[in-house]
Design a protein around this motif. Structure first.
Motif, PDB file in Angstrom:
ATOM      1  N   ASN A  96      34.318  39.452  38.556  1.00  0.00           N
ATOM      2  CA  ASN A  96      35.062  39.999  39.684  1.00  0.00           C
ATOM      3  C   ASN A  96      34.349  39.789  41.014  1.00  0.00           C
ATOM      4  O   ASN A  96      34.945  39.973  42.086  1.00  0.00           O
ATOM      5  N   LEU A  97      33.084  39.394  40.959  1.00  0.00           N
ATOM      6  CA  LEU A  97      32.360  39.071  42.188  1.00  0.00           C
ATOM      7  C   LEU A  97      32.980  37.856  42.887  1.00  0.00           C
ATOM      8  O   LEU A  97      32.923  37.750  44.119  1.00  0.00           O
ATOM      9  N   ALA A 100      36.198  38.674  44.881  1.00  0.00           N
ATOM     10  CA  ALA A 100      35.753  39.543  45.980  1.00  0.00           C
ATOM     11  C   ALA A 100      35.102  38.723  47.081  1.00  0.00           C
ATOM     12  O   ALA A 100      35.287  38.991  48.275  1.00  0.00           O
ATOM     13  N   TYR A 265      36.383  44.203  45.394  1.00  0.00           N
ATOM     14  CA  TYR A 265      35.720  44.330  44.093  1.00  0.00           C
ATOM     15  C   TYR A 265      36.157  45.614  43.390  1.00  0.00           C
ATOM     16  O   TYR A 265      36.505  45.600  42.202  1.00  0.00           O
TER      17      TYR A 265
END
Length: 490
Positions: A96-97, A100, A265
């Motif tokens: 998920n970084l 983001a 995020y």
């Protein structure tokens, strides 16, 4: 002009002057006008987007029945609940970084597919455009099928899945036609109803769920199942990479990047982990209850949700309808961004109104969704894998261009976003793209094809296409890009 572009003269060209026609709905219903043009600092002073919209938008997009479906795939691969939970948690913490980070690119006023021209080149970026259109259309169809399966289950099979696909796609189309301001208004609160559904389902279905390992995979077979499930979760998370920036282009210019990164995020991580974990838990009901297994066989994730909510009677059917409608905000990023992807096809595409492009995406999603519903499980796993491979190439090349060749944000001339004379052609990206898919072909595992390397891991094979895609494209791009920049000057 920054140092990176000091030696480049900026002649006028066709792409510098193309302006889309003013749409017939100008000024009506606050419908969004324009297309992929860079949003200027002055334009952001009107209809400004708040930074917390970066969280609520993704809360709504991921608090969806499709997310529930993804979580259930681990069980179908033979993994027990706790193994699935560990994979879901760890993979989401890291993957998920990436969306983001790309969400921050929206602060430049450019959409992600347009921004990719700085790394893929003006013409090489056509690969990004085409695959982004395929990806968003595929997700639009798959997510609609997930919601339609719930409507099919709640109607005891009387409401066909193809009809559910049409209903969901039509609702998505209306919202996407209205545009970004309406989208952010709705997404402020429409994540709440599905959250209530998931909480109730977890409570009422808990008695049938188990953490025991009924399949008992061992050795390389279990390792293969874990790696494949990791690839599916990873593909779901990074599917937002190629559109995350699109919803932040109206943020004030001075908005700190860390705020957008953090809000995005949080907005992706928490609903994704919560709902995927519930999906994994619900699948375990098929191990302990024959009725649950039969329901899953006949109506996929919709059948499991129906069994979990059965104890609350008629209220449970109402909750199932809410769950099905969660596919609408889940699909908004796909249909909305499809139009923005398509407008990058060339000067002619910028002249086509955004609403027309949204409609094309809507029609394509209905056609594919109705056809893919018959082979839903195989289609879902295959689509997740293929989209994941291409997205790995996309984010790898953008990151390498950003950190190695541009050396941060000061290395871009954002006024050159539409100039063929001031952007690279894209030979380096095209070459790296080809090598990346070579890696994917060696390591992919889908319902219809397993690569030679993937096939040697366990009896069922393991999906290591993402790792090989990253290795192949990430290794070759810096070399090709250095040559392109050295001899081409851009």
């Amino acid at each position: 002009m920054n140092k990176y572009d000091e030696s480049i003269q900026k002649p006028q060209c066709e792409t510098d002057t193309v302006k889309p026609h003013r749409p017939f709905f100008h000024g009506r219903l606050s419908i969004e006008e324009g297309g992929i043009e860079r949003v200027t600092d002055e334009e952001r002073q009107q209809n400004t987007t708040k930074f917390w919209h970066a969280a609520t938008f993704w809360f709504s997009a991921n608090m969806a029945v499709a997310t529930l479906n993804i979580g259930s795939l681990g069980g179908s691969l033979g993994l027990p609940f706790w193994d699935c939970f560990i994979v879901i948690l760890i993979v989401n913490i890291t993957s998920n970084l990436l969306p983001a980070w790309t969400s921050v690119f929206g602060l430049t006023g450019l959409r992600m597919t347009t921004f990719s021209r700085y790394s893929f080149g003006y013409w090489g970026n056509m690969l990004v455009v085409i695959f982004s259109m395929i990806a968003t259309t595929g997700w639009n169809a798959i997510n609609s099928i997930s919601g339609a399966a719930v409507l099919h289950a709640v109607s005891d099979g009387r409401f066909p899945i193809w009809a559910g696909v049409i209903v969901i796609c039509m609702a998505v189309w209306v919202i996407c036609v209205l545009g970004i301001n309406w989208i952010h208004r709705l997404d402020t609160f429409i994540w709440i109803p599905p959250l209530i559904v998931w909480c109730v389902a977890a409570g009422t279905g808990a008695s049938q769920l188990t953490g025991e390992d009924h399949v008992r995979l061992h050795g390389s077979d279990k390792a293969g199942a874990i790696v494949t499930f990791m690839a599916l979760i990873f593909s779901f998370s990074i599917s937002w990479v190629n559109c995350a920036a699109d919803y932040n282009v109206r943020m004030p210019k001075d908005t700190p990047r860390w705020k957008i990164f953090g809000a995005t995020y949080v907005g992706i991580f928490f609903p994704t982990v919560l709902v995927q974990t519930l999906g994994s838990a619900l699948y375990t009901g098929t191990m302990t209850n024959a009725a649950w297994k039969e329901a899953y066989t006949s109506s996929s994730i919709g059948g499991l949700l129906k069994m979990a909510l059965e104890p609350v009677g008629g209220f449970g059917k109402f909750l199932m309808v809410l769950a099905a409608l969660s596919s609408i905000p889940n699909n908004i990023p796909n249909n909305y961004s499809f139009a923005l992807h398509a407008q990058n096809l060339g000067p002619w595409a910028m002249r086509v109104p955004r609403v027309v492009m949204v409609t094309f995406g809507f029609i394509a999603a209905i056609i594919i969704g109705c056809c893919a519903a018959r082979y839903f499980s195989d289609t879902l796993q295959t689509l997740l894998s293929v989209i994941g491979y291409w997205t790995v190439i996309h984010i790898t090349l953008v990151m390498e261009e950003h950190f190695i060749f541009r050396r941060g944000w000061n290395g871009y001339d954002f006024d050159a976003w539409n100039s063929t004379a001031n952007l690279p052609f894209g030979w380096a990206a095209i070459g790296a793209f080809g090598f990346g898919f070579l890696g994917a072909a060696l390591g992919m595992k889908t319902a219809w094809y397993s690569g030679p390397i993937a096939s040697v891991i366990g009896k069922q094979g393991a999906n290591i296409g993402h790792e090989l895609t990253f290795a192949f494209s990430g290794t070759i791009f810096p070399l090709f890009r250095w040559v392109e920049k050295h001899y081409g000057g851009r």
